[in-house]
Design a protein around this motif. Structure first.
Motif, PDB file in Angstrom:
ATOM      1  N   SER A   1       1.197  -1.057  -0.015  1.00  0.00           N
ATOM      2  CA  SER A   1      -0.210  -0.368  -0.133  1.00  0.00           C
ATOM      3  C   SER A   1       0.946   1.241  -0.054  1.00  0.00           C
ATOM      4  O   SER A   1       1.889   1.067  -0.194  1.00  0.00           O
ATOM      5  CB  SER A   1      -0.999  -0.078   1.126  1.00  0.00           C
ATOM      6  OG  SER A   1      -0.026   0.180   2.493  1.00  0.00           O
TER       7      SER A   1
ATOM      8  N   VAL B   1      -0.580  -0.051  -4.027  1.00  0.00           N
ATOM      9  CA  VAL B   1      -2.821   0.394  -3.871  1.00  0.00           C
ATOM     10  C   VAL B   1      -3.117   1.918  -3.323  1.00  0.00           C
ATOM     11  O   VAL B   1      -2.570   1.998  -2.205  1.00  0.00           O
ATOM     12  CB  VAL B   1      -3.410  -0.173  -3.327  1.00  0.00           C
ATOM     13  CG1 VAL B   1      -3.010  -1.919  -4.174  1.00  0.00           C
ATOM     14  CG2 VAL B   1      -3.310  -0.721  -1.770  1.00  0.00           C
ATOM     15  N   ASP B   2      -4.208   2.084  -3.020  1.00  0.00           N
ATOM     16  CA  ASP B   2      -4.832   3.719  -2.419  1.00  0.00           C
ATOM     17  C   ASP B   2      -5.306   2.949  -1.452  1.00  0.00           C
ATOM     18  O   ASP B   2      -5.682   2.484  -1.038  1.00  0.00           O
ATOM     19  CB  ASP B   2      -5.247   4.243  -3.489  1.00  0.00           C
ATOM     20  CG  ASP B   2      -4.883   5.328  -4.273  1.00  0.00           C
ATOM     21  OD1 ASP B   2      -3.496   5.531  -4.917  1.00  0.00           O
ATOM     22  OD2 ASP B   2      -4.805   4.643  -6.246  1.00  0.00           O
ATOM     23  N   VAL B   3      -5.052   4.252  -0.351  1.00  0.00           N
ATOM     24  CA  VAL B   3      -6.532   3.695   0.028  1.00  0.00           C
ATOM     25  C   VAL B   3      -7.291   5.215   1.011  1.00  0.00           C
ATOM     26  O   VAL B   3      -7.410   6.189  -0.164  1.00  0.00           O
ATOM     27  CB  VAL B   3      -5.246   4.203   1.832  1.00  0.00           C
ATOM     28  CG1 VAL B   3      -4.391   3.196   2.242  1.00  0.00           C
ATOM     29  CG2 VAL B   3      -4.605   5.816   1.843  1.00  0.00           C
TER      30      VAL B   3
ATOM     31  N   VAL C   1      -7.086   0.042   3.001  1.00  0.00           N
ATOM     32  CA  VAL C   1      -6.618   0.160   1.928  1.00  0.00           C
ATOM     33  C   VAL C   1      -8.139  -1.294   1.614  1.00  0.00           C
ATOM     34  O   VAL C   1      -8.964  -1.490   2.268  1.00  0.00           O
ATOM     35  CB  VAL C   1      -5.948  -1.324   1.812  1.00  0.00           C
ATOM     36  CG1 VAL C   1      -4.755  -0.195   1.784  1.00  0.00           C
ATOM     37  CG2 VAL C   1      -5.783  -2.404   2.639  1.00  0.00           C
ATOM     38  N   SER C   2      -8.354  -1.165   0.428  1.00  0.00           N
ATOM     39  CA  SER C   2      -9.587  -2.101   0.090  1.00  0.00           C
ATOM     40  C   SER C   2      -9.612  -3.296   0.089  1.00  0.00           C
ATOM     41  O   SER C   2      -8.487  -3.229  -1.476  1.00  0.00           O
ATOM     42  CB  SER C   2     -10.070  -1.385  -1.614  1.00  0.00           C
ATOM     43  OG  SER C   2     -11.224  -2.347  -2.165  1.00  0.00           O
TER      44      SER C   2
ATOM     45  N   GLU D   1      -9.484  -3.777  -4.296  1.00  0.00           N
ATOM     46  CA  GLU D   1      -8.103  -3.005  -5.179  1.00  0.00           C
ATOM     47  C   GLU D   1      -6.896  -4.088  -5.314  1.00  0.00           C
ATOM     48  O   GLU D   1      -6.250  -4.597  -6.160  1.00  0.00           O
ATOM     49  CB  GLU D   1      -8.126  -2.274  -4.686  1.00  0.00           C
ATOM     50  CG  GLU D   1      -9.131  -0.764  -5.175  1.00  0.00           C
ATOM     51  CD  GLU D   1      -9.078  -0.494  -6.031  1.00  0.00           C
ATOM     52  OE1 GLU D   1      -8.611  -0.548  -6.960  1.00  0.00           O
ATOM     53  OE2 GLU D   1     -10.553  -0.813  -6.692  1.00  0.00           O
TER      54      GLU D   1
ATOM     55  N   ILE E   1       0.392  -6.018   3.022  1.00  0.00           N
ATOM     56  CA  ILE E   1       0.287  -5.099   4.335  1.00  0.00           C
ATOM     57  C   ILE E   1       0.311  -4.774   5.531  1.00  0.00           C
ATOM     58  O   ILE E   1      -0.200  -5.831   6.131  1.00  0.00           O
ATOM     59  CB  ILE E   1      -1.566  -4.990   3.208  1.00  0.00           C
ATOM     60  CG1 ILE E   1      -1.537  -5.843   2.278  1.00  0.00           C
ATOM     61  CG2 ILE E   1      -2.193  -3.594   3.989  1.00  0.00           C
ATOM     62  CD1 ILE E   1      -1.608  -4.163   1.488  1.00  0.00           C
TER      63      ILE E   1
ATOM     64  N   GLN F   1      -5.883  -2.200   9.130  1.00  0.00           N
ATOM     65  CA  GLN F   1      -6.361  -3.168   7.667  1.00  0.00           C
ATOM     66  C   GLN F   1      -7.202  -4.575   8.024  1.00  0.00           C
ATOM     67  O   GLN F   1      -6.839  -5.093   8.764  1.00  0.00           O
ATOM     68  CB  GLN F   1      -5.093  -3.047   7.006  1.00  0.00           C
ATOM     69  CG  GLN F   1      -4.117  -1.540   6.857  1.00  0.00           C
ATOM     70  CD  GLN F   1      -4.896  -0.573   6.390  1.00  0.00           C
ATOM     71  OE1 GLN F   1      -5.846  -0.452   5.410  1.00  0.00           O
ATOM     72  NE2 GLN F   1      -4.509   0.274   6.196  1.00  0.00           N
TER      73      GLN F   1
END
Length: 372
Positions: A97, A121-123, A129-130, A133, A147, A158
């Motif tokens: 992330s 990955v974005d948050v 985080v998703s 995703e 992560i 998370q």
């Protein structure tokens, strides 16, 4: 005596008194090499094994799955580089992330320099985080997902369990940096579905210079440090029994303290009183519920977090921004959470611990009210 209040437990914790007690005899009475099979070595080996069992009990894993390291940074480097160098014939893609600790982000940059392909990955606005995703980012080349369990700045937890299920479905090793969460919330490797997990001793009342990496039995990983066959041939170097014993005792204490809600109640009290005093002038960063119980990351709107802390030097806490030549630099985490500059510039992270008291929180509240 000048008053000192420590509210920076996420940066480092004091060594617990009980930990000091079990470490002290090893400064003089025990000096042998734990690998030696004579009277000077075998007592050290016994203490080392006991410490390993204490760490394993806290994480609900087997003792031989615990590898002692010098701390969280080494454990993270071991996980990332160890998997990459062992699995790169299968692929060179790693997923992480954008808000990981530098002990993850910088090893990733190093690996990118030698051929790795990293997806960051974005948050969302809470710093979460998703899982969807994460799954979208998986390719045939993916050899590791890493992560963090909880964010060190805002405390957001998370969805590790959900990501663990995805990783298992695709047969991809899954690592989580649990440096901040071990000892603060329950961390069960089976429940989370992780294959590698980082522990940092000085975040849970053990000394600096000791940590651990949980490595699931059967997972192939290249050692970071090569040499003799210490630590099940996964981490060479004569073990520091005194530090391992300290970590073991700290994990035993953490196991007992997990059911204690005092820190959570104190943190909630702190936030509610701040809101009562300042109203809309103060904003909570991170998830309001899915977060570490000890972490309170707040922004004082249109104020400077550093200026506030400078006004109360007796209080130890951390800021979320820095000012350089009139320009405000928000932390990477706040930037990725899309926190506006006029809010983020006033950020302070107050992180509580087992020695925090209601009287200390009241003192800080009175100081903040007077300053603001």
């Amino acid at each position: 005596m000048e008053k000192h209040i420590y509210l920076d437990y996420n940066a480092s914790t004091p060594i617990a008194h009980e930990v000091i007690d079990v470490m002290t005899p090893l400064l003089s009475d025990y000096f042998g090499n734990p690998s030696a099979i004579h009277w000077a070595g075998t007592p050290l080996k016994k203490l080392l094994n006991q410490a390993r069992e204490q760490v394993a009990d806290l994480l609900s894993c087997n003792p031989h799955e615990i590898i002692f390291t010098s701390g969280g940074s080494e454990s993270n480097n071991f996980a990332l580089k160890g998997i990459y160098f062992k699995q790169q014939n299968k692929g060179k893609h790693i997923i992480t992330s954008k808000i990981e600790h530098p002990a993850i982000l910088n090893p990733c940059k190093f690996l990118e320099g030698i051929g790795a392909n990293i997806t960051y990955v974005d948050v969302d606005q809470y710093g979460r985080v998703s899982p969807e995703e994460i799954e979208k980012a998986i390719t045939k080349e993916t050899i590791l997902i890493s992560i963090m369990h909880s964010n060190n700045e805002v405390g957001t937890l998370q969805p590790i369990k959900e990501i663990g299920k995805i990783a298992k479905r695709y047969g991809i090793p899954f690592h989580t940096d649990a440096s901040q969460s071990v000892g603060k919330v329950p961390v069960n490797v089976e429940d989370l579905g992780v294959d590698l997990l980082t522990v940092a001793g000085h975040k849970l009342y053990a000394p600096k210079g000791i940590g651990a990496l949980y490595i699931r039995d059967g997972l192939e990983i290249e050692p970071l440090i090569h040499g003799a066959g210490h630590e099940f041939a996964k981490r060479a170097g004569t073990e520091s029994t005194i530090l391992a014993v300290g970590l073991g005792k700290a994990c035993e204490l953490a196991q007992r303290n997990l059911a204690n809600s005092q820190i959570n109640e104190l943190s909630d009290y702190f936030w509610l009183e701040l809101k009562n005093i300042l109203g809309d002038q103060v904003v909570l960063n991170g998830h309001p519920k899915l977060k570490l119980p000890n972490t309170l990351n707040v922004s004082f709107v249109h104020k400077s977090g550093q200026a506030i802390l400078d006004s109360m030097p007796e209080i130890a806490a951390s800021t979320g921004s820095a000012c350089h030549s009139g320009h405000i630099d928000l932390s990477l985490v706040l930037k990725e959470m899309k926190v506006p500059e006029h809010i983020g510039m006033g950020t302070i992270r107050f992180s509580l611990g087992i020695y925090s008291t209601r009287a200390e929180i009241d003192y800080v509240l009175n100081k903040l009210q007077a300053i603001l």
